[in-house]
Structures are given as C-alpha cells and as structure tokens.
Scaffold this motif. Structure first.
Motif, mmCIF file in Angstrom:
data_model
loop_
_atom_site.group_PDB
_atom_site.id
_atom_site.type_symbol
_atom_site.label_atom_id
_atom_site.label_comp_id
_atom_site.label_asym_id
_atom_site.label_seq_id
_atom_site.Cartn_x
_atom_site.Cartn_y
_atom_site.Cartn_z
ATOM 1 N N SER A 1 0.837 -1.204 0.000
ATOM 2 C CA SER A 1 0.000 0.000 0.000
ATOM 3 C C SER A 1 0.873 1.255 0.000
ATOM 4 O O SER A 1 0.584 2.215 -0.718
ATOM 5 C CB SER A 1 -0.913 -0.004 1.224
ATOM 6 O OG SER A 1 -1.604 1.198 1.342
ATOM 7 N N GLN B 1 -6.673 5.220 -5.677
ATOM 8 C CA GLN B 1 -7.986 4.581 -5.786
ATOM 9 C C GLN B 1 -8.163 3.502 -4.717
ATOM 10 O O GLN B 1 -9.221 3.396 -4.103
ATOM 11 C CB GLN B 1 -8.176 3.969 -7.176
ATOM 12 C CG GLN B 1 -8.352 4.977 -8.274
ATOM 13 C CD GLN B 1 -9.612 5.813 -8.059
ATOM 14 O OE1 GLN B 1 -10.651 5.303 -7.669
ATOM 15 N NE2 GLN B 1 -9.495 7.103 -8.284
ATOM 16 N N LEU B 2 -7.117 2.700 -4.487
ATOM 17 C CA LEU B 2 -7.187 1.670 -3.442
ATOM 18 C C LEU B 2 -7.402 2.291 -2.070
ATOM 19 O O LEU B 2 -8.197 1.800 -1.272
ATOM 20 C CB LEU B 2 -5.909 0.833 -3.435
ATOM 21 C CG LEU B 2 -5.825 -0.294 -4.438
ATOM 22 C CD1 LEU B 2 -4.449 -0.937 -4.411
ATOM 23 C CD2 LEU B 2 -6.883 -1.330 -4.174
ATOM 24 N N GLU B 3 -6.677 3.363 -1.796
ATOM 25 C CA GLU B 3 -6.816 4.012 -0.494
ATOM 26 C C GLU B 3 -8.182 4.666 -0.341
ATOM 27 O O GLU B 3 -8.769 4.650 0.736
ATOM 28 C CB GLU B 3 -5.713 5.042 -0.281
ATOM 29 C CG GLU B 3 -5.673 5.554 1.140
ATOM 30 C CD GLU B 3 -4.432 6.361 1.440
ATOM 31 O OE1 GLU B 3 -4.457 7.068 2.458
ATOM 32 O OE2 GLU B 3 -3.459 6.290 0.678
#
Length: 187
Positions: free
Chosen positions: A131, A142-144
């Motif tokens: 991460s 986007q993941l966060e």
C-alpha cells in the motif's frame, strides 16, 4: 445545463438543510439540494453490516476452534484410555490427569496460534508495504479511497499477539473441561 452552487457553511453554527432547501425553493423553484445524507446513511449501514458480519465470522471461528479441541481431546483420551484408567486406579486425581492433557493442548494451541499469528503479521506487513509502495500512483490513490490504508499500527500488531494468547488459553481451558468431563463420566 445544470448549474452548481457551492455553499460554504460556518462549522460552528451550521444551518439546517431544511432551511437552505426552503430558501432555495423560494428563490429558484426548480432547484434541488443534495446534502449527501442518503449516501452517508448507506455507507454507515454498510460499515455496520460489515462489522457485524466480521464479528459473526469471528464467533463461528471460535466455535469451530472449541469443537475441534473437544474432538481432538476425545480422540487423545480414547487413544490413552488405558493409561488414564491406570492413573485413576493408582490414585491420580481427575485434575492431575486433566492437567497432563492441558499442557499438551496448550503447547499445541501456542504452536497453532504462533503459526497463524506469524502468517497474519507477515500478511499485514506485506499489505502495508505494498500500500505504501502504491501511494504515489493513481492505482494507490484509488485503493486508499476505496479501502483505506492497509497498514496496521502497533495496536493492530498487539491485537494479533493477544489473539495468539487468547487461542492458546481457549485451547487449554477447553481441553481441561473436556478431559474432566470425560474422566468423570468414565469413573
């Protein structure tokens, strides 16, 4: 073409959404106001549902652990039935016999808990590193935004260690109660 109006609100004395809606309707009858309340309520409901589902899964895992320990204890008692009967005949108390099995299952619980805890620590450390590695990329943003940060703080790692200890103690307590019950039933 719709026109958007952005209102800045004083956080110390925010106006009610209904008052803004009435003022806007009197000035522009076809206007609508979006305050994201419905969207936020859905997110809160979804978050609570996920937390409850996680707790339900945790309870199911604990129940499966207890049942596994009970069946393993019964199997160990059946395999050592002659030894247990001889110990009983020479005067060994039920608690002494139970503690012999408890020590064995406590060590097994610690080994299993350590293996699972180590795997969890490694998984979360790798997820936190990955991460952090993706933070500056659009995919990382986007993941966060979707899932938050995957890294654990010290309290998260402490929770994993406490879970290992809890599993070992649960294994020992379940084995103790199961052996006592079996020994008392066989006497």
């Amino acid at each position: 073409v719709p026109r958007l109006i952005v209102l800045s609100v004083d956080p110390s004395a925010p106006p009610s959404a209904e008052a803004i809606r009435k003022a806007l309707a009197s000035a522009v009858p076809a206007a609508s106001i979006e305050d994201h309340r419905i969207w936020q309520e859905r997110l809160h409901i979804m978050a609570r549902t996920i937390v409850l589902a996680g707790l339900g899964i945790f309870v199911l895992v604990l129940a499966a652990t207890v049942l596994s320990i009970v069946f393993a204890t019964r199997g160990a008692m059946a395999a050592n039935r002659d030894i247990v009967q001889v110990l009983h005949l020479v005067g060994a108390r039920e608690r002494f016999i139970a503690w012999q099995f408890v020590r064995h299952f406590l060590v097994l619980g610690l080994k299993g808990g350590n293996a699972g805890g180590l795997a969890a620590l490694i998984l979360f450390a790798l997820a936190g590193w990955f991460s952090g590695y993706l933070t500056a990329t659009p995919a990382g943003a986007q993941l966060e935004a979707m899932f938050g940060n995957f890294g654990l703080g010290w309290d998260g790692y402490l929770a994993i260690v406490m879970t290992v200890i809890l599993i070992a103690l649960l294994t020992a307590a379940t084995a103790y109660l199961a052996v006592l019950r079996i020994v008392r039933a066989s006497v």
